[in-house]
Design an enzyme around this catalytic site. Structure first.
Site, PDB file in Angstrom:
ATOM      1  N   THR A  46      -2.730  13.766   7.310  1.00  0.00           N
ATOM      2  CA  THR A  46      -2.418  14.059   8.706  1.00  0.00           C
ATOM      3  C   THR A  46      -2.118  15.540   8.912  1.00  0.00           C
ATOM      4  OG1 THR A  46      -1.421  11.862   8.858  1.00  0.00           O
ATOM      5  CG2 THR A  46      -0.957  13.385  10.646  1.00  0.00           C
ATOM      6  N   TYR A 109      -2.388   2.539  16.046  1.00  0.00           N
ATOM      7  CA  TYR A 109      -2.745   2.169  17.421  1.00  0.00           C
ATOM      8  C   TYR A 109      -2.993   0.666  17.607  1.00  0.00           C
ATOM      9  CZ  TYR A 109      -4.433   2.498  22.187  1.00  0.00           C
ATOM     10  OH  TYR A 109      -4.558   2.330  23.536  1.00  0.00           O
ATOM     11  N   TYR A 135      -0.033   4.294   2.587  1.00  0.00           N
ATOM     12  CA  TYR A 135       0.731   5.285   3.350  1.00  0.00           C
ATOM     13  C   TYR A 135       1.355   4.587   4.551  1.00  0.00           C
ATOM     14  CZ  TYR A 135       1.578   9.672   5.992  1.00  0.00           C
ATOM     15  OH  TYR A 135       2.131  10.702   6.698  1.00  0.00           O
ATOM     16  N   ARG A 140       3.967   7.434  13.326  1.00  0.00           N
ATOM     17  CA  ARG A 140       2.630   7.772  13.802  1.00  0.00           C
ATOM     18  C   ARG A 140       1.760   6.539  14.067  1.00  0.00           C
ATOM     19  NH1 ARG A 140       1.059  13.104  13.579  1.00  0.00           N
ATOM     20  NH2 ARG A 140       2.387  14.531  12.390  1.00  0.00           N
ATOM     21  N   LYS A 164       3.046   6.042  -0.268  1.00  0.00           N
ATOM     22  CA  LYS A 164       3.755   7.153   0.358  1.00  0.00           C
ATOM     23  C   LYS A 164       4.587   6.539   1.476  1.00  0.00           C
ATOM     24  CE  LYS A 164       3.176  11.421   3.002  1.00  0.00           C
ATOM     25  NZ  LYS A 164       2.228  12.340   3.702  1.00  0.00           N
ATOM     26  N   ILE A 206       5.118  13.354  -1.485  1.00  0.00           N
ATOM     27  CA  ILE A 206       3.982  14.068  -0.915  1.00  0.00           C
ATOM     28  C   ILE A 206       4.559  14.859   0.238  1.00  0.00           C
ATOM     29  CG2 ILE A 206       1.781  13.882   0.299  1.00  0.00           C
ATOM     30  CD1 ILE A 206       1.181  11.411  -1.408  1.00  0.00           C
TER      31      ILE A 206
END
Length: 293
Positions: A46, A109, A135, A140, A164, A206
């Protein structure tokens, strides 16, 4: 996956003032992170603003990083999305010979159920020719990947090797560390709590700030992994103000301004993101200036 223990950095994509990709700056960023002592590099996460890159630009960035790295550090490639079939198609057609693993974000989304998230990653695990790092970033994606789903995936697929974890929830991170299989990597995706997660049994981080301060941040994580707690927290507290600042007005606007302060790259981001405001820029400049003394 011993190669993914320690500090990985989620590399930015540097732009010139005209918004074109700055290849020379990308060379400097990659070398700065490697010379600073990080353990591995994450490409097309990202932080790379990959949502605003064309396919040709993505390939340019990927190929440039592979070339500059020249086999010095393990590379992890971001391959994810909310169209499962499209992700699977990329996994079946892309050359992964330069990459240690993929980092694949939970679908955004669409807001799938936990069963939907499981089935999405089941399809990815079955298609991927390299190990998969999950992840979870609900800030987000608008949906949280529950620890029980992660544990289920970890137990069902040998090539799902880590996560992550960027929910910013220490209790959830502890639950993951407690319940995943022994060799499964719980990797912090949150710079501020990376050290506590490592001390609790996590495998590392990360990081975003790690590419701006690679020497200091990666050494802090190594100290944590070696249970040198007091020394590690000295660095944590030195960097904590800057960690807050680089996310204050969005990522990667903050870390890009750090690079500008360091003279490594311009702070340009692509819309809909904008560069940090002058007041934050001044504070970041002062922090970097003080850190370089």
């Amino acid at each position: 996956m011993q190669s993914l223990i320690g500090t990985g950095v989620a590399l930015v994509t540097p732009f010139k003032k005209d918004f074109s990709i700055d290849i020379e700056a990308l060379h400097r960023i990659v070398n700065f992170s490697i010379d600073g002592g990080v353990e591995y590099l994450v490409v097309m996460g990202t932080t790379a603003e990959n949502a605003t890159l064309t396919q040709n630009e993505k390939e340019l960035v990927i190929n440039t990083i592979v070339e500059v790295n020249n086999g010095r550090l393990p590379l992890v490639l971001g391959v994810g999305g909310n169209n499962t079939m499209q992700v699977v198609e990329e996994l079946k057609t892309r050359d992964f010979s330069a990459f240690e693993a993929i980092l694949s974000v939970s679908p955004y989304y669409n807001k799938p159920t936990q069963e939907g998230i499981y089935q999405h990653f089941k399809a990815i695990a079955e298609a991927s020719p390299v190990p998969v790092v999950l992840y979870n970033v609900p800030g987000r994606t608008s949906s949280n990947m529950a620890p029980s789903t992660v544990v289920r995936l970890a137990n069902d697929f040998d090539n799902v090797v880590g996560i992550k974890e960027a929910a910013g929830d220490m209790a959830q991170a502890l639950q993951l560390i407690k319940n995943v299989p022994k060799d499964f990597l719980v990797i912090s995706g949150d710079d501020m709590i990376a050290l506590p997660i490592v001390l609790a049994g996590g495998a590392g981080v990360i990081s975003v700030i790690g590419q701006g301060f690679p020497k200091e941040f990666s050494e802090m994580i190594r100290l944590g992994l070696n249970r040198k707690v007091n020394e590690a927290f000295k660095t944590q507290y030195l960097l904590s103000d800057c960690i807050d600042m680089i996310f204050e007005q969005g990522n990667p606007a903050g870390i890009k301004h750090v690079f500008q302060s360091l003279g490594i790259a311009d702070n340009t981001v692509r819309l809909p993101l904008v560069s940090v405001e002058e007041s934050l820029a001044d504070r970041l400049d002062k922090f970097v200036k003080a850190a370089l003394k």
